[in-house]
Design a protein around this motif. Structure first.
Motif, PDB file in Angstrom:
ATOM      1  N   VAL A 160       0.862  -1.181   0.000  1.00  0.00           N
ATOM      2  CA  VAL A 160       0.000   0.000   0.000  1.00  0.00           C
ATOM      3  C   VAL A 160       0.899   1.232   0.000  1.00  0.00           C
ATOM      4  O   VAL A 160       1.948   1.257   0.658  1.00  0.00           O
ATOM      5  CB  VAL A 160      -0.955   0.012   1.214  1.00  0.00           C
ATOM      6  CG1 VAL A 160      -0.203  -0.093   2.533  1.00  0.00           C
ATOM      7  CG2 VAL A 160      -1.831   1.262   1.214  1.00  0.00           C
ATOM      8  N   LEU A 161       0.490   2.248  -0.761  1.00  0.00           N
ATOM      9  CA  LEU A 161       1.189   3.532  -0.782  1.00  0.00           C
ATOM     10  C   LEU A 161       0.462   4.457   0.193  1.00  0.00           C
ATOM     11  O   LEU A 161      -0.616   4.954  -0.107  1.00  0.00           O
ATOM     12  CB  LEU A 161       1.163   4.132  -2.186  1.00  0.00           C
ATOM     13  CG  LEU A 161       1.574   3.212  -3.335  1.00  0.00           C
ATOM     14  CD1 LEU A 161       1.359   3.912  -4.672  1.00  0.00           C
ATOM     15  CD2 LEU A 161       3.009   2.752  -3.179  1.00  0.00           C
ATOM     16  N   MET A 162       1.029   4.646   1.369  1.00  0.00           N
ATOM     17  CA  MET A 162       0.392   5.537   2.334  1.00  0.00           C
ATOM     18  C   MET A 162       0.642   6.979   1.889  1.00  0.00           C
ATOM     19  O   MET A 162       1.789   7.404   1.700  1.00  0.00           O
ATOM     20  CB  MET A 162       0.922   5.283   3.733  1.00  0.00           C
ATOM     21  CG  MET A 162       0.530   3.914   4.272  1.00  0.00           C
ATOM     22  SD  MET A 162      -1.260   3.632   4.332  1.00  0.00           S
ATOM     23  CE  MET A 162      -1.718   4.677   5.710  1.00  0.00           C
ATOM     24  N   ARG A 163      -0.432   7.710   1.703  1.00  0.00           N
ATOM     25  CA  ARG A 163      -0.390   9.012   1.041  1.00  0.00           C
ATOM     26  C   ARG A 163       0.620   9.951   1.705  1.00  0.00           C
ATOM     27  O   ARG A 163       0.645  10.110   2.927  1.00  0.00           O
ATOM     28  CB  ARG A 163      -1.774   9.653   1.042  1.00  0.00           C
ATOM     29  CG  ARG A 163      -1.786  10.963   0.286  1.00  0.00           C
ATOM     30  CD  ARG A 163      -3.153  11.374  -0.156  1.00  0.00           C
ATOM     31  NE  ARG A 163      -3.052  12.504  -1.073  1.00  0.00           N
ATOM     32  CZ  ARG A 163      -3.886  12.744  -2.054  1.00  0.00           C
ATOM     33  NH1 ARG A 163      -4.902  11.933  -2.278  1.00  0.00           N
ATOM     34  NH2 ARG A 163      -3.723  13.791  -2.843  1.00  0.00           N
ATOM     35  N   SER A 164       1.459  10.547   0.853  1.00  0.00           N
ATOM     36  CA  SER A 164       2.472  11.521   1.278  1.00  0.00           C
ATOM     37  C   SER A 164       3.444  10.960   2.309  1.00  0.00           C
ATOM     38  O   SER A 164       4.059  11.718   3.068  1.00  0.00           O
ATOM     39  CB  SER A 164       1.800  12.791   1.836  1.00  0.00           C
ATOM     40  OG  SER A 164       0.960  13.376   0.865  1.00  0.00           O
ATOM     41  N   HIS A 165       3.594   9.642   2.331  1.00  0.00           N
ATOM     42  CA  HIS A 165       4.475   9.024   3.329  1.00  0.00           C
ATOM     43  C   HIS A 165       5.417   8.018   2.682  1.00  0.00           C
ATOM     44  O   HIS A 165       6.612   8.268   2.581  1.00  0.00           O
ATOM     45  CB  HIS A 165       3.617   8.367   4.415  1.00  0.00           C
ATOM     46  CG  HIS A 165       4.416   7.798   5.550  1.00  0.00           C
ATOM     47  ND1 HIS A 165       3.836   7.269   6.675  1.00  0.00           N
ATOM     48  CD2 HIS A 165       5.744   7.642   5.728  1.00  0.00           C
ATOM     49  CE1 HIS A 165       4.772   6.844   7.503  1.00  0.00           C
ATOM     50  NE2 HIS A 165       5.947   7.047   6.946  1.00  0.00           N
ATOM     51  N   GLY A 166       4.886   6.889   2.248  1.00  0.00           N
ATOM     52  CA  GLY A 166       5.756   5.875   1.688  1.00  0.00           C
ATOM     53  C   GLY A 166       5.045   4.554   1.557  1.00  0.00           C
ATOM     54  O   GLY A 166       3.807   4.483   1.558  1.00  0.00           O
ATOM     55  N   VAL A 167       5.831   3.497   1.463  1.00  0.00           N
ATOM     56  CA  VAL A 167       5.328   2.155   1.173  1.00  0.00           C
ATOM     57  C   VAL A 167       5.277   1.324   2.447  1.00  0.00           C
ATOM     58  O   VAL A 167       6.225   1.335   3.239  1.00  0.00           O
ATOM     59  CB  VAL A 167       6.241   1.443   0.155  1.00  0.00           C
ATOM     60  CG1 VAL A 167       5.739   0.039  -0.146  1.00  0.00           C
ATOM     61  CG2 VAL A 167       6.379   2.271  -1.114  1.00  0.00           C
ATOM     62  N   PHE A 168       4.184   0.592   2.621  1.00  0.00           N
ATOM     63  CA  PHE A 168       4.113  -0.466   3.621  1.00  0.00           C
ATOM     64  C   PHE A 168       3.730  -1.749   2.893  1.00  0.00           C
ATOM     65  O   PHE A 168       2.843  -1.739   2.029  1.00  0.00           O
ATOM     66  CB  PHE A 168       3.076  -0.164   4.704  1.00  0.00           C
ATOM     67  CG  PHE A 168       3.555   0.811   5.746  1.00  0.00           C
ATOM     68  CD1 PHE A 168       4.085   0.367   6.948  1.00  0.00           C
ATOM     69  CD2 PHE A 168       3.481   2.174   5.517  1.00  0.00           C
ATOM     70  CE1 PHE A 168       4.532   1.263   7.909  1.00  0.00           C
ATOM     71  CE2 PHE A 168       3.917   3.077   6.470  1.00  0.00           C
ATOM     72  CZ  PHE A 168       4.445   2.631   7.675  1.00  0.00           C
ATOM     73  N   THR A 169       4.404  -2.845   3.243  1.00  0.00           N
ATOM     74  CA  THR A 169       4.076  -4.136   2.661  1.00  0.00           C
ATOM     75  C   THR A 169       3.870  -5.150   3.770  1.00  0.00           C
ATOM     76  O   THR A 169       4.435  -5.029   4.867  1.00  0.00           O
ATOM     77  CB  THR A 169       5.167  -4.638   1.704  1.00  0.00           C
ATOM     78  OG1 THR A 169       6.407  -4.774   2.416  1.00  0.00           O
ATOM     79  CG2 THR A 169       5.351  -3.706   0.532  1.00  0.00           C
ATOM     80  N   ILE A 170       3.046  -6.154   3.463  1.00  0.00           N
ATOM     81  CA  ILE A 170       2.780  -7.225   4.411  1.00  0.00           C
ATOM     82  C   ILE A 170       3.097  -8.549   3.738  1.00  0.00           C
ATOM     83  O   ILE A 170       3.162  -8.641   2.517  1.00  0.00           O
ATOM     84  CB  ILE A 170       1.311  -7.202   4.878  1.00  0.00           C
ATOM     85  CG1 ILE A 170       0.351  -7.340   3.689  1.00  0.00           C
ATOM     86  CG2 ILE A 170       1.018  -5.933   5.670  1.00  0.00           C
ATOM     87  CD1 ILE A 170      -1.114  -7.469   4.074  1.00  0.00           C
ATOM     88  N   GLY A 171       3.291  -9.594   4.565  1.00  0.00           N
ATOM     89  CA  GLY A 171       3.564 -10.892   3.990  1.00  0.00           C
ATOM     90  C   GLY A 171       3.345 -12.011   4.973  1.00  0.00           C
ATOM     91  O   GLY A 171       3.242 -11.786   6.186  1.00  0.00           O
ATOM     92  N   ALA A 172       3.278 -13.233   4.439  1.00  0.00           N
ATOM     93  CA  ALA A 172       3.184 -14.417   5.295  1.00  0.00           C
ATOM     94  C   ALA A 172       4.466 -14.632   6.084  1.00  0.00           C
ATOM     95  O   ALA A 172       4.492 -15.389   7.054  1.00  0.00           O
ATOM     96  CB  ALA A 172       2.877 -15.646   4.446  1.00  0.00           C
ATOM     97  N   SER A 173       5.533 -13.965   5.666  1.00  0.00           N
ATOM     98  CA  SER A 173       6.812 -13.960   6.386  1.00  0.00           C
ATOM     99  C   SER A 173       7.444 -12.595   6.197  1.00  0.00           C
ATOM    100  O   SER A 173       7.048 -11.830   5.301  1.00  0.00           O
ATOM    101  CB  SER A 173       7.747 -15.047   5.851  1.00  0.00           C
ATOM    102  OG  SER A 173       8.131 -14.745   4.517  1.00  0.00           O
ATOM    103  N   ALA A 174       8.436 -12.301   7.015  1.00  0.00           N
ATOM    104  CA  ALA A 174       9.146 -11.033   6.841  1.00  0.00           C
ATOM    105  C   ALA A 174       9.846 -11.001   5.479  1.00  0.00           C
ATOM    106  O   ALA A 174       9.877  -9.965   4.809  1.00  0.00           O
ATOM    107  CB  ALA A 174      10.154 -10.834   7.970  1.00  0.00           C
ATOM    108  N   LYS A 175      10.384 -12.143   5.047  1.00  0.00           N
ATOM    109  CA  LYS A 175      11.064 -12.190   3.749  1.00  0.00           C
ATOM    110  C   LYS A 175      10.098 -11.895   2.618  1.00  0.00           C
ATOM    111  O   LYS A 175      10.440 -11.172   1.674  1.00  0.00           O
ATOM    112  CB  LYS A 175      11.711 -13.564   3.551  1.00  0.00           C
ATOM    113  CG  LYS A 175      12.514 -13.667   2.262  1.00  0.00           C
ATOM    114  CD  LYS A 175      13.198 -15.021   2.142  1.00  0.00           C
ATOM    115  CE  LYS A 175      14.008 -15.115   0.852  1.00  0.00           C
ATOM    116  NZ  LYS A 175      14.684 -16.446   0.745  1.00  0.00           N
ATOM    117  N   SER A 176       8.890 -12.439   2.666  1.00  0.00           N
ATOM    118  CA  SER A 176       7.933 -12.176   1.596  1.00  0.00           C
ATOM    119  C   SER A 176       7.491 -10.720   1.592  1.00  0.00           C
ATOM    120  O   SER A 176       7.233 -10.141   0.535  1.00  0.00           O
ATOM    121  CB  SER A 176       6.726 -13.113   1.696  1.00  0.00           C
ATOM    122  OG  SER A 176       5.990 -12.883   2.874  1.00  0.00           O
TER     123      SER A 176
END
Length: 233
Positions: A160-176
């Motif tokens: 997700v691109l959090m507006r005027s902030h940056g990128v957050f990503t999620i995963g089934a693991s930290a590596k993913s």
């Protein structure tokens, strides 16, 4: 369930090592960005310490908190994004890793408040849709986490691109989750460069669905292993 100390230490080593990937792929500058991982079998997470240079990170410097963001073990203060990470883990039990970056191309899309259109096959493979924009929220509390969860719940994209902030990503693991952050920046750059030369057309939905299904369920070695194991049954 009792969590063994060696389990926590293993997660600390993993999270520390993965931070080097953010530097390797050019996703962070100075001390910005962070990675966390859920501790399996416990209401705990491991996260980067706040304001520590990447070259100074060690497994021992990683901070353990509960899922309310309260420090359980560590000699440093945790990342200023800890409450956001903790909210994601509380709200999304299937998530075991969260990554935050200010990678330049993806953050440029976030600054515009514009989703990255699913216009190339690599996006369909990894994200299965446009990469969406989440709401603006101030750093320091769990409002960012609430925005992440609200935007990604029911969405194929792990980014997700959090507006005027940056990128957050999620995963089934930290590596993913790290992989999703790397791919997010890659496709953000590619689609930006394409738009320099003219309009970019999103892929047809049926093609996105087919590509996503192939990549998630057939691509790589798992399908071959599954077929081999099936042949022995």
């Amino acid at each position: 369930m009792t969590v063994l100390p060696e389990t926590v230490e293993g997660i600390r080593r993993e999270v520390c090592a993965l931070h080097a990937e953010l530097v390797r792929w050019g996703l962070v500058t100075w001390t910005s960005g962070n990675i966390s991982a859920r501790v399996p079998g416990a209401d705990l997470l491991v996260i980067k310490p706040s304001g520590v240079l990447y070259e100074d990170l060690t497994p021992e410097s990683m901070v353990v908190t509960d899922l309310d963001g309260t420090v359980v073990d560590g000699v440093h203060a945790p990342s200023s994004d800890t409450d956001a990470h903790a909210y994601v883990y509380r709200a999304m039990p299937h998530v075991n890793g969260v990554v935050h970056t200010h990678s330049p191309y993806a953050t440029a899309w976030a600054a515009r408040g514009e989703a990255i259109p699913c216009a190339i096959t690599a996006m369909a493979d990894e994200f299965g849709a446009d990469i969406p924009v989440g709401p603006f929220a101030l750093i320091g509390g769990d409002d960012i986490g609430k925005g992440i969860v609200a935007t990604l719940s029911g969405h194929r994209s792990p980014a997700v691109l959090m507006r005027s902030h940056g990128v957050f990503t999620i995963g089934a693991s930290a590596k993913s989750a790290v992989k999703a952050a790397v791919m997010c920046e890659d496709v953000a750059r590619t689609v930006h460069l394409a738009r320099v030369h003219g309009p970019v057309e999103p892929l047809a939905r049926e093609h996105v669905d087919a590509l996503y299904d192939r990549y998630q369920n057939v691509y790589g070695q798992q399908a071959a292993r599954d077929a081999k194991e099936g042949g022995h049954s």
